[in-house]
Design a protein around this motif. Structure first.
Motif, PDB file in Angstrom:
ATOM      1  N   PRO A 177       0.808  -1.181   0.077  1.00 50.97           N
ATOM      2  CA  PRO A 177       0.009  -0.214   0.050  1.00 50.97           C
ATOM      3  C   PRO A 177       0.643   1.237   0.041  1.00 50.97           C
ATOM      4  O   PRO A 177       1.845   1.158   0.706  1.00 50.97           O
ATOM      5  CB  PRO A 177      -0.691   0.011   1.314  1.00 50.97           C
ATOM      6  N   ASN A 178       0.159   2.390  -0.481  1.00 53.00           N
ATOM      7  CA  ASN A 178       1.182   3.672  -0.746  1.00 53.00           C
ATOM      8  C   ASN A 178       0.972   4.537   0.460  1.00 53.00           C
ATOM      9  O   ASN A 178       0.257   5.428   0.379  1.00 53.00           O
ATOM     10  CB  ASN A 178       0.657   4.418  -1.978  1.00 53.00           C
ATOM     11  N   TYR A 205      -0.090   0.682  -4.455  1.00 51.50           N
ATOM     12  CA  TYR A 205      -1.431   0.910  -4.678  1.00 51.50           C
ATOM     13  C   TYR A 205      -2.205   1.746  -3.331  1.00 51.50           C
ATOM     14  O   TYR A 205      -1.604   1.610  -2.275  1.00 51.50           O
ATOM     15  CB  TYR A 205      -2.105  -0.366  -4.994  1.00 51.50           C
ATOM     16  N   GLN A 206      -3.359   2.156  -3.684  1.00 55.61           N
ATOM     17  CA  GLN A 206      -4.019   2.649  -2.671  1.00 55.61           C
ATOM     18  C   GLN A 206      -4.881   1.998  -2.011  1.00 55.61           C
ATOM     19  O   GLN A 206      -5.341   0.977  -2.412  1.00 55.61           O
ATOM     20  CB  GLN A 206      -4.964   3.947  -3.298  1.00 55.61           C
ATOM     21  N   ARG A 207      -4.933   1.852  -0.616  1.00 54.63           N
ATOM     22  CA  ARG A 207      -5.763   1.157   0.265  1.00 54.63           C
ATOM     23  C   ARG A 207      -7.213   1.499  -0.126  1.00 54.63           C
ATOM     24  O   ARG A 207      -7.815   2.241  -0.667  1.00 54.63           O
ATOM     25  CB  ARG A 207      -5.628   1.415   1.703  1.00 54.63           C
ATOM     26  N   THR A 209      -8.563  -0.188  -2.811  1.00 55.90           N
ATOM     27  CA  THR A 209      -8.529  -0.642  -4.200  1.00 55.90           C
ATOM     28  C   THR A 209      -8.905  -2.121  -4.509  1.00 55.90           C
ATOM     29  O   THR A 209      -8.728  -3.060  -3.633  1.00 55.90           O
ATOM     30  CB  THR A 209      -6.939  -0.774  -4.824  1.00 55.90           C
ATOM     31  N   THR A 210      -9.919  -2.497  -5.326  1.00 56.93           N
ATOM     32  CA  THR A 210     -10.406  -3.397  -5.627  1.00 56.93           C
ATOM     33  C   THR A 210     -10.190  -4.214  -7.020  1.00 56.93           C
ATOM     34  O   THR A 210     -10.277  -5.273  -7.171  1.00 56.93           O
ATOM     35  CB  THR A 210     -12.113  -3.376  -5.317  1.00 56.93           C
ATOM     36  N   ASN A 211      -9.889  -3.286  -7.778  1.00 58.51           N
ATOM     37  CA  ASN A 211      -9.535  -3.558  -9.373  1.00 58.51           C
ATOM     38  C   ASN A 211      -8.044  -3.480  -9.513  1.00 58.51           C
ATOM     39  O   ASN A 211      -7.765  -2.092  -9.731  1.00 58.51           O
ATOM     40  CB  ASN A 211     -10.253  -2.827 -10.183  1.00 58.51           C
ATOM     41  N   PHE A 212      -7.468  -4.485  -9.501  1.00 56.41           N
ATOM     42  CA  PHE A 212      -5.925  -4.358  -9.533  1.00 56.41           C
ATOM     43  C   PHE A 212      -5.357  -4.538 -11.124  1.00 56.41           C
ATOM     44  O   PHE A 212      -4.203  -4.787 -11.236  1.00 56.41           O
ATOM     45  CB  PHE A 212      -5.259  -5.460  -8.475  1.00 56.41           C
ATOM     46  N   ILE A 215      -2.359  -2.415 -12.154  1.00 55.75           N
ATOM     47  CA  ILE A 215      -1.245  -3.002 -11.595  1.00 55.75           C
ATOM     48  C   ILE A 215      -0.738  -4.384 -11.880  1.00 55.75           C
ATOM     49  O   ILE A 215       0.475  -4.476 -12.254  1.00 55.75           O
ATOM     50  CB  ILE A 215      -1.510  -2.923  -9.808  1.00 55.75           C
ATOM     51  N   THR A 232       0.968  -6.592   2.665  1.00 58.37           N
ATOM     52  CA  THR A 232      -0.247  -6.415   2.306  1.00 58.37           C
ATOM     53  C   THR A 232      -1.349  -7.079   2.834  1.00 58.37           C
ATOM     54  O   THR A 232      -1.114  -8.348   3.183  1.00 58.37           O
ATOM     55  CB  THR A 232      -0.206  -6.508   0.816  1.00 58.37           C
ATOM     56  N   ASP A 236      -6.142  -8.160   0.334  1.00 57.51           N
ATOM     57  CA  ASP A 236      -5.823  -7.662  -1.044  1.00 57.51           C
ATOM     58  C   ASP A 236      -4.951  -8.431  -1.582  1.00 57.51           C
ATOM     59  O   ASP A 236      -4.818  -8.653  -2.940  1.00 57.51           O
ATOM     60  CB  ASP A 236      -5.053  -6.309  -0.661  1.00 57.51           C
TER      61      ASP A 236
END
Length: 393
Positions: A177-178, A205-207, A209-212, A215, A232, A236
């Motif tokens: 996570p970022n 990635y931003q916490r 997030t559901t569509n990776f 990435i 992570t 996730d």
């Protein structure tokens, strides 16, 4: 007409009243453990492990009549609050504990929660038995903040060496996570891999997030030998691995961070999907450790939490209660902290350990115990590898 009461009866009555007062005082002696962590969201398993540990050490102590403090048996109770895996949630939890005069906290976990709680706990003189891989998770500025387990800088080296031996890895991409929780542990993991001559890069990635998919595309383009999900949250990590495998990624999965492998397997689609995987197990599960789980079932009438952080926090909770007994105080956190620092680390189930952290944090307040390295090869479980308590050097 005045009644004359014999002196011996007055004395006898006074003695009985005094004894009743002492007994009442003894029964009124209470130690409240605050249990906090993410009790909702993707990291729920970690919070449930903390709450389970708090419930267990309280039940274990109460089975013996309570903790002996200054000649009194003190019953142990638990107050659990969801810190929501955010700094704001942890700060709110800490203030809630302050309002209830809770001085001893098991948790929180993760850098956002620890960052949010430390200032409130320090200001109000509360001990935190926490877990976080942030660069400033503990330190001289936070004399009442302890770690129940060290971070990747302490135990990462033997794991990477084993991964090189088993999988021949040469190039790793680390995803996290970022935020401080992610970047600090990712930086630590990068240094461990590079120390072992493994090329390392990072992706954030931003916490929430559901569509990776974007990435996943970047990971595929980078074509690493290993994707390491470090700390992570398990929910996730499971989604990322599932989407990677669907995209055709055939590399190894690594995890130099928090546990939660069963949740990862569940969400990703199973061990046959994950296929090749190495990970940090905070505790080496042997027959003696399993007895702790059996004790949980006996005392609480339910299976212990699945996440192995449970065992670490149980060891931390036991140490905290012993320090309260050694310090002879149920409300002076500074005295209890002194007793903790002096304590020889030898948990009845997890084994011999040590206090470390001076080299990494400038203070020896990390509880270092034996740990395990998990391996999955071609979808098949391999025996857990035991590593003795790291010395932090």
């Amino acid at each position: 007409m005045k009644l004359r009461v014999p002196l011996r009866l007055i004395v006898g009555a006074s003695a009985i009243a005094l004894m009743m007062g002492v007994a009442s005082g003894a029964s009124a002696c209470q130690i409240t453990i605050g249990a906090t962590g993410p009790l909702s969201g993707a990291a729920t398993q970690w919070g449930l492990a903390i709450k389970g540990a708090a419930d267990f050490v309280a039940a274990e102590a109460n089975r013996e009549g309570g903790v002996l403090v200054g000649g009194q048996r003190c019953k142990v109770s638990v107050v659990a609050i969801d810190a929501k895996y955010t700094a704001e949630g942890a700060a709110a939890a800490a203030n809630n504990f302050v309002s209830q005069n809770v001085k001893f906290i098991l948790g929180p976990i993760g850098s956002p929660e620890v960052t949010g709680m430390k200032p409130v706990a320090t200001r109000n003189k509360m001990i935190m038995m926490s877990d976080s891989y942030a660069k400033d998770a503990i330190g001289p500025r936070w004399p009442l903040t302890f770690h129940v387990g060290p971070g990747p800088l302490a135990w990462g080296d033997p794991i990477v060496k084993l991964a090189k031996q088993k999988f021949g890895i040469k190039k790793v991409l680390i995803i996290a996570p970022n935020d401080q929780a992610g970047t600090d542990v990712a930086d630590a993991a990068v240094s461990v891999y590079k120390k072992n001559d493994v090329e390392a890069s990072t992706e954030y990635y931003q916490r929430g997030t559901t569509n990776f998919a974007p990435i996943v595309a970047r990971i595929m383009n980078a074509n690493p030998d290993v994707l390491d999900t470090v700390s992570t949250p398990p929910g996730d990590a499971g989604i990322i691995i599932k989407q990677l495998r669907q995209a055709g990624f055939s590399g190894v999965i690594g995890r130099l961070g928090g546990p939660g492998t069963e949740e990862i397997f569940r969400i990703s689609g199973g061990k046959d999907v994950v296929k090749n995987f190495y990970w940090f197990e905070p505790v080496f599960i042997d027959e003696n450790v399993k007895k702790l789980g059996d004790s949980y079932r006996e005392l609480l009438g339910a299976p212990p939490p699945e996440n192995n952080f449970f065992y670490l926090f149980a060891a931390g909770g036991r140490a905290m209660l012993k320090a309260i007994a050694d310090a002879g105080s149920t409300d002076d956190a500074e005295k209890v902290a002194v007793a903790l620092r002096k304590m020889t680390v030898d948990d009845p189930n997890l084994g011999k350990g040590r206090w470390i952290g001076q080299e990494a944090y400038g203070i020896n307040q990390e509880l270092s115990l034996p740990f395990g390295v998990g391996l999955l090869i071609d979808g098949k479980d391999q025996p857990l590898v035991r590593v003795e308590a790291p010395d932090g050097k």
